[in-house]
Design a protein around this motif. Structure first.
Motif, short mmCIF file in Angstrom:
data_model
loop_
_atom_site.label_atom_id
_atom_site.label_comp_id
_atom_site.label_asym_id
_atom_site.label_seq_id
_atom_site.Cartn_x
_atom_site.Cartn_y
_atom_site.Cartn_z
N ASN A 297 0.83 -1.21 0.00
CA ASN A 297 0.00 0.00 0.00
C ASN A 297 0.86 1.26 0.00
OD1 ASN A 297 -3.02 -0.81 1.95
ND2 ASN A 297 -2.26 -1.63 0.03
N GLU A 298 1.92 1.24 0.81
CA GLU A 298 2.82 2.39 0.88
C GLU A 298 3.40 2.69 -0.51
OE1 GLU A 298 4.12 4.28 3.50
OE2 GLU A 298 3.21 3.32 5.24
N GLU A 299 3.77 1.64 -1.22
CA GLU A 299 4.34 1.81 -2.56
C GLU A 299 3.28 2.38 -3.51
OE1 GLU A 299 5.72 -2.08 -3.47
OE2 GLU A 299 7.41 -2.00 -2.05
N GLU A 300 2.04 1.90 -3.39
CA GLU A 300 0.95 2.42 -4.23
C GLU A 300 0.70 3.91 -3.93
OE1 GLU A 300 -2.68 -0.10 -4.82
OE2 GLU A 300 -1.67 -1.40 -3.36
N ILE A 301 0.71 4.25 -2.66
CA ILE A 301 0.44 5.63 -2.26
C ILE A 301 1.55 6.55 -2.76
CG2 ILE A 301 0.35 7.18 -0.26
CD1 ILE A 301 -1.21 4.95 1.19
N LYS A 302 2.79 6.14 -2.63
CA LYS A 302 3.90 6.96 -3.11
C LYS A 302 3.83 7.17 -4.62
CE LYS A 302 7.06 5.70 0.65
NZ LYS A 302 8.26 4.93 1.02
N ALA A 303 3.45 6.11 -5.34
CA ALA A 303 3.30 6.24 -6.79
C ALA A 303 2.15 7.20 -7.12
CB ALA A 303 3.05 4.87 -7.41
N TYR A 304 1.06 7.12 -6.35
CA TYR A 304 -0.09 8.00 -6.56
C TYR A 304 0.27 9.45 -6.30
CZ TYR A 304 -4.85 9.84 -6.10
OH TYR A 304 -5.99 10.58 -6.24
N ILE A 305 1.02 9.70 -5.24
CA ILE A 305 1.45 11.06 -4.90
C ILE A 305 2.28 11.65 -6.04
CG2 ILE A 305 2.99 12.37 -3.38
CD1 ILE A 305 2.03 10.54 -1.09
N ALA A 306 3.18 10.84 -6.58
CA ALA A 306 4.01 11.31 -7.69
C ALA A 306 3.18 11.56 -8.94
CB ALA A 306 5.10 10.28 -7.98
N GLN A 307 2.24 10.66 -9.20
CA GLN A 307 1.38 10.79 -10.39
C GLN A 307 0.51 12.04 -10.32
OE1 GLN A 307 -1.10 7.28 -11.34
NE2 GLN A 307 -2.82 8.70 -11.59
N GLU A 308 -0.03 12.33 -9.13
CA GLU A 308 -0.94 13.47 -8.95
C GLU A 308 -0.22 14.75 -8.55
OE1 GLU A 308 -4.25 13.28 -9.58
OE2 GLU A 308 -3.90 11.20 -10.23
N SER A 309 1.09 14.67 -8.38
CA SER A 309 1.91 15.83 -7.96
C SER A 309 1.36 16.46 -6.68
CB SER A 309 1.99 16.87 -9.08
OG SER A 309 2.56 16.31 -10.24
N LEU A 310 1.04 15.62 -5.70
CA LEU A 310 0.49 16.10 -4.44
C LEU A 310 1.61 16.45 -3.46
CD1 LEU A 310 -2.38 13.49 -3.84
CD2 LEU A 310 -2.63 15.86 -4.59
N PRO A 311 1.50 17.58 -2.79
CA PRO A 311 2.51 17.96 -1.78
C PRO A 311 2.24 17.25 -0.45
CG PRO A 311 0.86 19.68 -1.93
CD PRO A 311 0.48 18.63 -2.95
N ALA A 312 2.17 15.92 -0.51
CA ALA A 312 1.79 15.15 0.67
C ALA A 312 3.03 14.69 1.43
CB ALA A 312 0.96 13.94 0.26
N ALA A 313 2.92 14.71 2.74
CA ALA A 313 3.99 14.24 3.62
C ALA A 313 3.44 13.20 4.56
CB ALA A 313 4.59 15.41 4.39
N LYS A 314 4.27 12.25 4.94
CA LYS A 314 3.83 11.19 5.85
C LYS A 314 3.88 11.67 7.29
CE LYS A 314 4.65 6.34 7.05
NZ LYS A 314 5.45 5.12 6.77
N ASP A 315 2.81 11.40 8.00
CA ASP A 315 2.78 11.68 9.43
C ASP A 315 3.34 10.45 10.13
OD1 ASP A 315 1.66 13.32 11.80
OD2 ASP A 315 0.81 11.32 12.11
#
Length: 299
Positions: free
Chosen positions: A42-60
């Motif tokens: 899941n972590e790998e999927e989320i990281k790929a999604y963040i890159a694809q959507e160019s989201l400024p997301a950070a892990k808590d």
């Protein structure tokens, strides 16, 4: 000729060994628990999604969720235990399919009290994500599978599926703020406030009758409601209670000795002198309450 056959056998053996090594390198670690492996995936999927959507997301690091705030309110109130949070949300799979949402268009925000049991009304991931945002803020929360989540493992949201929440926190209200809002809305701002947080307003006076005393058996007519107006109990005929013995909630013990036979009052109380952090069905945990009470007799 014999040498050629031996070379072919050796070459096939090397190829098979190479294939086995490749398969083992792609196979999951047999010592890795299923939930751990799925969370890693899941972590790998989320990281790929963040890159694809160019989201400024950070892990808590505390919750393990990924957060991208789309609206910040630095001075907004952060929800803590006992606070009521009203919010809108849309839950999606990472492929864009909407799984759930609040009644945004009807302008009916969802409501949850921090620290209260979820009782199946909100997912564990959404509940945790809400606490990363302040009053007035908006954000995107990306969450890996949570084995405690009570709303996954179905056709729309299969188990081990990472999700995206788009959240708007409408309000964060402490119990005291909820009580103040209620008093204003109901025209009860003249109510006396005691040291315990009780609000007491005499609505029918009999100054010549006897005051209720600790230890007496008092017959009371009453109606109890949550601050949202939902009635949870009532007795129009009157019920007998012993006062000052712990037979009733602390708010009643305090309020009734302020009253005389025949008098009526409205009281509003915080959970600390009501049913506390656990509640008592159908009263939720951390619930502020309102009562209309009448002293029929005391003896």
């Amino acid at each position: 000729m014999a040498g050629m056959k031996n070379w072919l056998k050796w070459n096939v053996a090397v190829s098979l060994i190479g294939l086995l090594i490749a398969q083992e390198s792609c196979a999951p670690d047999p010592g890795e628990a299923l939930n751990d492996r799925k969370r890693r995936e899941n972590e790998e999927e989320i990281k790929a999604y963040i890159a694809q959507e160019s989201l400024p997301a950070a892990k808590d690091d505390v919750t393990g969720l990924y957060l991208a705030k789309t609206k910040t309110v630095p001075t907004g109130q952060t929800p803590v235990v006992g606070d009521e949070v009203r919010f809108y949300f849309v839950q999606r799979r990472l492929d864009g399919v909407i799984v759930d949402s609040s009644e945004t268009f009807a302008k009916k925000p969802s409501v949850v009290t921090i620290g209260a049991p979820l009782q199946g009304t909100i997912t564990a991931r959404l509940y945790t994500g809400l606490q990363l945002l302040k009053e007035g803020e908006e954000g995107i929360v990306l969450a890996p599978y949570d084995p405690t989540d009570n709303k996954s493992g179905n056709l729309l949201l299969p188990a081990y599926t990472p999700v995206r929440y788009d959240i708007t926190v409408v309000s964060v209200r402490t119990e005291e703020e909820q009580i103040q809002d209620y008093l204003v809305a109901k025209g009860l701002t003249a109510a006396e406030k005691t040291a315990s947080g009780l609000r007491f307003l005499l609505t029918k006076a009999y100054p010549d009758s006897a005051l209720v005393k600790v230890g007496q058996s008092v017959k009371i007519k009453y109606k109890g409601t949550l601050l949202n107006g939902n009635q949870f109990d009532a007795n129009a005929d009157g019920a007998d209670f012993n006062i000052g013995t712990g037979a009733v909630i602390a708010a009643w013990d305090e309020a009734l000795v302020k009253m005389r036979e025949g008098e009526k009052a409205t009281i509003v109380l915080p959970s600390t002198i009501g049913y506390g952090q656990l509640g008592k069905a159908p009263i939720p945990p951390y619930a502020s309450l309102a009562f209309d009470i009448e002293v029929v007799s005391a003896k």
